[in-house]
Motif scaffolding. Sequence first.
Motif, PDB file in Angstrom:
ATOM      1  N   SER A  56     -21.093   7.428 -17.458  1.00  0.00           N
ATOM      2  CA  SER A  56     -20.627   6.041 -17.382  1.00  0.00           C
ATOM      3  C   SER A  56     -19.688   5.854 -16.198  1.00  0.00           C
ATOM      4  CB  SER A  56     -19.882   5.714 -18.685  1.00  0.00           C
ATOM      5  OG  SER A  56     -19.321   4.423 -18.631  1.00  0.00           O
ATOM      6  N   PRO A  57     -19.660   4.652 -15.642  1.00  0.00           N
ATOM      7  CA  PRO A  57     -18.604   4.355 -14.676  1.00  0.00           C
ATOM      8  C   PRO A  57     -17.285   4.066 -15.385  1.00  0.00           C
ATOM      9  CG  PRO A  57     -20.042   2.456 -14.896  1.00  0.00           C
ATOM     10  CD  PRO A  57     -20.572   3.517 -15.826  1.00  0.00           C
ATOM     11  N   GLU A  58     -16.267   3.765 -14.604  1.00  0.00           N
ATOM     12  CA  GLU A  58     -14.939   3.470 -15.159  1.00  0.00           C
ATOM     13  C   GLU A  58     -14.554   2.034 -14.811  1.00  0.00           C
ATOM     14  OE1 GLU A  58     -11.391   6.311 -15.047  1.00  0.00           O
ATOM     15  OE2 GLU A  58     -11.020   5.047 -13.301  1.00  0.00           O
ATOM     16  N   TYR A  59     -14.056   1.316 -15.817  1.00  0.00           N
ATOM     17  CA  TYR A  59     -13.522  -0.022 -15.563  1.00  0.00           C
ATOM     18  C   TYR A  59     -12.047  -0.022 -15.957  1.00  0.00           C
ATOM     19  CZ  TYR A  59     -18.236  -2.155 -15.173  1.00  0.00           C
ATOM     20  OH  TYR A  59     -19.509  -2.511 -14.802  1.00  0.00           O
ATOM     21  N   ASN A  60     -11.209  -0.374 -15.030  1.00  0.00           N
ATOM     22  CA  ASN A  60      -9.771  -0.484 -15.312  1.00  0.00           C
ATOM     23  C   ASN A  60      -9.216   0.741 -16.033  1.00  0.00           C
ATOM     24  OD1 ASN A  60      -9.253  -3.072 -14.122  1.00  0.00           O
ATOM     25  ND2 ASN A  60     -10.543  -3.922 -15.739  1.00  0.00           N
ATOM     26  N   GLY A  61      -9.567   1.898 -15.534  1.00  0.00           N
ATOM     27  CA  GLY A  61      -9.014   3.144 -16.047  1.00  0.00           C
ATOM     28  C   GLY A  61      -9.571   3.576 -17.387  1.00  0.00           C
ATOM     29  N   SER A  62     -10.637   2.920 -17.848  1.00  0.00           N
ATOM     30  CA  SER A  62     -11.191   3.276 -19.145  1.00  0.00           C
ATOM     31  C   SER A  62     -12.720   3.228 -19.074  1.00  0.00           C
ATOM     32  CB  SER A  62     -10.661   2.319 -20.212  1.00  0.00           C
ATOM     33  OG  SER A  62     -11.000   2.781 -21.503  1.00  0.00           O
ATOM     34  N   TYR A  63     -13.350   3.455 -20.232  1.00  0.00           N
ATOM     35  CA  TYR A  63     -14.810   3.346 -20.239  1.00  0.00           C
ATOM     36  C   TYR A  63     -15.202   1.875 -20.330  1.00  0.00           C
ATOM     37  CZ  TYR A  63     -13.623   3.572 -25.180  1.00  0.00           C
ATOM     38  OH  TYR A  63     -13.047   3.343 -26.394  1.00  0.00           O
ATOM     39  N   THR A  64     -16.458   1.595 -20.107  1.00  0.00           N
ATOM     40  CA  THR A  64     -16.882   0.208 -19.941  1.00  0.00           C
ATOM     41  C   THR A  64     -17.030  -0.517 -21.280  1.00  0.00           C
ATOM     42  OG1 THR A  64     -19.227   0.758 -20.090  1.00  0.00           O
ATOM     43  CG2 THR A  64     -18.237   0.852 -17.894  1.00  0.00           C
ATOM     44  N   LEU A  99     -19.958  12.704 -18.626  1.00  0.00           N
ATOM     45  CA  LEU A  99     -19.980  12.591 -17.167  1.00  0.00           C
ATOM     46  C   LEU A  99     -19.516  11.188 -16.796  1.00  0.00           C
ATOM     47  CD1 LEU A  99     -23.579  13.987 -16.474  1.00  0.00           C
ATOM     48  CD2 LEU A  99     -21.425  15.251 -16.297  1.00  0.00           C
ATOM     49  N   SER A 100     -18.781  11.086 -15.710  1.00  0.00           N
ATOM     50  CA  SER A 100     -18.452   9.767 -15.179  1.00  0.00           C
ATOM     51  C   SER A 100     -18.710   9.785 -13.681  1.00  0.00           C
ATOM     52  CB  SER A 100     -16.992   9.399 -15.472  1.00  0.00           C
ATOM     53  OG  SER A 100     -16.134  10.294 -14.801  1.00  0.00           O
ATOM     54  N   ALA A 101     -18.798   8.596 -13.127  1.00  0.00           N
ATOM     55  CA  ALA A 101     -18.981   8.479 -11.683  1.00  0.00           C
ATOM     56  C   ALA A 101     -18.351   7.179 -11.236  1.00  0.00           C
ATOM     57  CB  ALA A 101     -20.477   8.483 -11.335  1.00  0.00           C
ATOM     58  N   SER A 102     -17.679   7.220 -10.101  1.00  0.00           N
ATOM     59  CA  SER A 102     -17.132   5.971  -9.564  1.00  0.00           C
ATOM     60  C   SER A 102     -16.951   6.119  -8.060  1.00  0.00           C
ATOM     61  CB  SER A 102     -15.803   5.617 -10.244  1.00  0.00           C
ATOM     62  OG  SER A 102     -14.716   6.056  -9.471  1.00  0.00           O
ATOM     63  N   PRO A 103     -16.802   4.995  -7.368  1.00  0.00           N
ATOM     64  CA  PRO A 103     -16.596   5.083  -5.926  1.00  0.00           C
ATOM     65  C   PRO A 103     -15.220   5.630  -5.563  1.00  0.00           C
ATOM     66  CG  PRO A 103     -16.782   2.780  -6.651  1.00  0.00           C
ATOM     67  CD  PRO A 103     -16.893   3.629  -7.861  1.00  0.00           C
ATOM     68  N   GLY A 104     -14.302   5.670  -6.531  1.00  0.00           N
ATOM     69  CA  GLY A 104     -12.923   6.089  -6.267  1.00  0.00           C
ATOM     70  C   GLY A 104     -12.767   7.601  -6.178  1.00  0.00           C
ATOM     71  N   ALA A 105     -11.529   8.003  -5.894  1.00  0.00           N
ATOM     72  CA  ALA A 105     -11.242   9.425  -5.686  1.00  0.00           C
ATOM     73  C   ALA A 105     -11.244  10.213  -6.989  1.00  0.00           C
ATOM     74  CB  ALA A 105      -9.895   9.570  -4.990  1.00  0.00           C
ATOM     75  N   LEU A 109     -12.382   9.755 -13.983  1.00  0.00           N
ATOM     76  CA  LEU A 109     -11.811  10.792 -14.873  1.00  0.00           C
ATOM     77  C   LEU A 109     -10.995  10.200 -16.023  1.00  0.00           C
ATOM     78  CD1 LEU A 109     -11.497  13.905 -15.084  1.00  0.00           C
ATOM     79  CD2 LEU A 109      -9.415  13.689 -13.726  1.00  0.00           C
ATOM     80  N   ARG A 110     -10.261   9.112 -15.716  1.00  0.00           N
ATOM     81  CA  ARG A 110      -9.394   8.539 -16.759  1.00  0.00           C
ATOM     82  C   ARG A 110     -10.216   7.969 -17.915  1.00  0.00           C
ATOM     83  NH1 ARG A 110      -6.181   4.441 -13.191  1.00  0.00           N
ATOM     84  NH2 ARG A 110      -8.291   4.277 -12.373  1.00  0.00           N
ATOM     85  N   SER A 111     -11.435   7.529 -17.616  1.00  0.00           N
ATOM     86  CA  SER A 111     -12.262   6.962 -18.694  1.00  0.00           C
ATOM     87  C   SER A 111     -12.617   8.037 -19.718  1.00  0.00           C
ATOM     88  CB  SER A 111     -13.532   6.335 -18.122  1.00  0.00           C
ATOM     89  OG  SER A 111     -14.429   7.321 -17.647  1.00  0.00           O
ATOM     90  N   LEU A 112     -12.778   9.262 -19.230  1.00  0.00           N
ATOM     91  CA  LEU A 112     -13.185  10.335 -20.136  1.00  0.00           C
ATOM     92  C   LEU A 112     -12.080  10.646 -21.149  1.00  0.00           C
ATOM     93  CD1 LEU A 112     -15.005  12.714 -17.627  1.00  0.00           C
ATOM     94  CD2 LEU A 112     -15.893  10.767 -18.925  1.00  0.00           C
ATOM     95  N   SER A 113     -10.817  10.511 -20.703  1.00  0.00           N
ATOM     96  CA  SER A 113      -9.720  10.810 -21.637  1.00  0.00           C
ATOM     97  C   SER A 113      -9.612   9.737 -22.717  1.00  0.00           C
ATOM     98  CB  SER A 113      -8.397  10.958 -20.878  1.00  0.00           C
ATOM     99  OG  SER A 113      -8.005   9.713 -20.359  1.00  0.00           O
ATOM    100  N   HIS A 114     -10.172   8.557 -22.470  1.00  0.00           N
ATOM    101  CA  HIS A 114     -10.202   7.523 -23.522  1.00  0.00           C
ATOM    102  C   HIS A 114     -11.421   7.683 -24.428  1.00  0.00           C
ATOM    103  CE1 HIS A 114      -7.542   4.419 -21.197  1.00  0.00           C
ATOM    104  NE2 HIS A 114      -6.983   5.610 -21.289  1.00  0.00           N
ATOM    105  N   LEU A 115     -12.523   8.080 -23.811  1.00  0.00           N
ATOM    106  CA  LEU A 115     -13.775   8.188 -24.577  1.00  0.00           C
ATOM    107  C   LEU A 115     -13.739   9.389 -25.535  1.00  0.00           C
ATOM    108  CD1 LEU A 115     -16.639   7.141 -25.013  1.00  0.00           C
ATOM    109  CD2 LEU A 115     -17.363   8.413 -22.979  1.00  0.00           C
ATOM    110  N   SER A 116     -13.065  10.446 -25.121  1.00  0.00           N
ATOM    111  CA  SER A 116     -13.060  11.671 -25.948  1.00  0.00           C
ATOM    112  C   SER A 116     -12.544  11.434 -27.364  1.00  0.00           C
ATOM    113  CB  SER A 116     -12.237  12.769 -25.263  1.00  0.00           C
ATOM    114  OG  SER A 116     -12.827  13.128 -24.050  1.00  0.00           O
TER     115      SER A 116
END
Length: 173
Positions: A56-64, A99-105, A109-116
């Motif tokens: 998934s991509p990340e929106y505003n530091g979280s999952y979509t 797995l996550s992917a985004s255009p950012g650096a 990663l932050r989305s995964l810590s919310h999804l877990s």
Amino acid sequence: MAADAGRAAGAQVTHLELADFDLPLYNADLEARGTPDNARRLKEIFHAHPAWIICSPEYNGSYTGLLKNTLDWASSPIKGDPEWSSGTKPFVGKVVGLLSASPGALGGLRSLSHLSPLLLNLQCWLTPKQYALSKAAEAFDDKGQLISGLAQAAVQGVVEQALHGARKLHAPD
Ligand SMILES: Cc1cc2nc3c(=O)[nH]c(=O)nc-3n(C[C@H](O)[C@H](O)[C@H](O)COP(=O)(O)O)c2cc1C
């Protein structure tokens, strides 16, 4: 890439695009008028697959919102249907690689810590390996394959752990 890695490791792979299910935004009043057929279909697909990879991509530091909405529908009991009276039924004992992917650096990663914690709450098992692909817009070639060998190996590592975990967990006693 993750689907290819799964097939290469001997798995039968079902590739889902969550947007294809076109689920309305969950709310209980809407659900009281009937569970969408696609929510039931997702429950069946989730239940039938012992290992999952969520990408998934990340929106505003979280999952979509799309992912959250999908998980909300899939985890809501279907009223009056004893087969799906347990909301966690599609999730219990699934081994999930993230797995996550985004255009950012940080690659989402932050989305995964919310999804877990959400998935753990639904009784999923999570692989120790996760992977966040940074600069995703430049990471794929024109055939949609990951260019970096390191990124390929990281995705493969997550997929192999999910399959390994599921085979162990679902092995006959
Ligand atoms: C509302 C919104 C919030 C976003 N927030 C983040 C973010 O927190 N971190 C990040 O790395 N990328 C962020 N992005 C960029 C997305 O990860 C990027 O647009 C991605 O390609 C979206 O994939 P999609 O088109 O499949 O939804 C955001 C994009 C949107 C639209």
